[in-house]
Design an enzyme around this catalytic site. Sequence first.
Site, PDB file in Angstrom:
ATOM      1  N   GLU A   1     -37.805  20.666  57.468  1.00  0.00           N
ATOM      2  CA  GLU A   1     -37.863  20.272  56.057  1.00  0.00           C
ATOM      3  C   GLU A   1     -36.616  19.493  55.643  1.00  0.00           C
ATOM      4  OE1 GLU A   1     -37.535  23.365  53.115  1.00  0.00           O
ATOM      5  OE2 GLU A   1     -38.720  22.229  51.669  1.00  0.00           O
TER       6      GLU A   1
ATOM      7  N   ASP B   1     -41.907  18.748  51.144  1.00  0.00           N
ATOM      8  CA  ASP B   1     -41.582  19.297  49.825  1.00  0.00           C
ATOM      9  C   ASP B   1     -41.492  18.102  48.874  1.00  0.00           C
ATOM     10  OD1 ASP B   1     -40.126  20.133  47.523  1.00  0.00           O
ATOM     11  OD2 ASP B   1     -39.392  21.876  48.633  1.00  0.00           O
TER      12      ASP B   1
ATOM     13  N   GLN C   1     -44.866  21.613  49.583  1.00  0.00           N
ATOM     14  CA  GLN C   1     -44.305  22.418  48.494  1.00  0.00           C
ATOM     15  C   GLN C   1     -44.190  21.540  47.254  1.00  0.00           C
ATOM     16  OE1 GLN C   1     -40.805  23.880  50.573  1.00  0.00           O
ATOM     17  NE2 GLN C   1     -41.695  25.920  50.684  1.00  0.00           N
TER      18      GLN C   1
ATOM     19  N   GLU D   1     -42.991  26.181  45.090  1.00  0.00           N
ATOM     20  CA  GLU D   1     -41.553  26.459  45.166  1.00  0.00           C
ATOM     21  C   GLU D   1     -40.835  25.878  43.942  1.00  0.00           C
ATOM     22  OE1 GLU D   1     -38.201  26.596  48.649  1.00  0.00           O
ATOM     23  OE2 GLU D   1     -39.334  24.761  48.402  1.00  0.00           O
TER      24      GLU D   1
HETATM   25  O1  LIG Z   1     -35.107  24.663  49.695  1.00  0.00           O
HETATM   26  C1  LIG Z   1     -36.276  24.422  49.971  1.00  0.00           C
HETATM   27  O2  LIG Z   1     -36.894  23.476  49.483  1.00  0.00           O
HETATM   28  C2  LIG Z   1     -37.006  25.292  50.894  1.00  0.00           C
HETATM   29  O3  LIG Z   1     -38.181  25.087  51.116  1.00  0.00           O
HETATM   30  C3  LIG Z   1     -36.317  26.411  51.574  1.00  0.00           C
HETATM   31  O4  LIG Z   1     -37.248  27.245  52.150  1.00  0.00           O
HETATM   32  C4  LIG Z   1     -35.395  25.981  52.662  1.00  0.00           C
HETATM   33  O5  LIG Z   1     -34.301  25.361  52.175  1.00  0.00           O
HETATM   34 MG   LIG Z   2     -38.930  23.431  50.038  1.00  0.00          MG
END
Ligand SMILES: O=C(O)C(=O)[C@@H](O)CO
Ligand SMILES: [Mg+2]
Length: 259
Positions: free
Chosen positions: A143, A178, A204, A240
């Site tokens: 990531e 993400d 995410q 997240e």
């Molecule tokens: O910070 C994020 O974005 C994440 O997904 C954490 O799990 C790992 O830094």
């Molecule tokens: Mg993340």
Amino acid sequence: MPKFAANLSTQFGELPFIERFAATANAGFRAVEFLFPYDFPAEVIKAELEKHQLELVLFNTAAGNVQAGEWGVSAIPGREQEARADIDRALEYALALNCQQVHVMAATVPNGADRAAYEETFVRNMHYAAERFAPHGIRLLLEALNPVTKPNYLYASQYQTLAMMARIDRANVFTQLDLFHAQLVDGNLTHLIREYAGRYRHIQIASAPHRHEPDEGEINYSYLFDLLDEVGYDGWVGCEYIPRGRTEAGLGWFAPYAK
Ligand SMILES: O=C(O)C(=O)[C@@H](O)CO
Ligand SMILES: [Mg+2]
């Protein structure tokens, strides 16, 4: 329609960790992700998952010494023994909790450090991890983290994780997209989602720039959720984000997707 997993490290923070499983199920989620399980025996988490009929879809390898600025040790030259012990421990938890994906935390790279040595160390440790996890069919994820939230992390851009994935070159290693970090660093989210479908195996979400519920800010999530359907993404979407207030008060956006 995307499948959403609650993130128990950022959502339901008003409750003790163990009580977040019940709250998540009551809110209509069928799956969860979180940073780390290691403060609890696997049986304790397993009991919560089973009791509330939740699937665990992602957690991370250990972070190292967070107070000292570490965020993973798998890329730190000279820490291979610790990194591999963390990888082995993550495998034990993944098997006990029936979790199909683990994010292998790389490391922050101190200013002036030999970046190439960090990358080489990471590749070697990822080869070890890929071999350990492959017989169990568990995916390993990389990531990218934006430099404002996590300064000096090994990679900030999606294009760096995609290049690292290619360099590691193992069938069970993918990226984790993400969209909050991606928007802050790369932008052009439509291109990332379309062009690299199949290479990211976990998504995410959070608003940008404030990392709150996905119903505000500069990212149009309802457009992106449709796009994920269009490209055939069938993985999980981890929530997240840091709720603006109480978690449940901010779940209006989730109502159409609740179980
Ligand atoms: O910070 C994020 O974005 C994440 O997904 C954490 O799990 C790992 O830094
Ligand atoms: Mg993340």
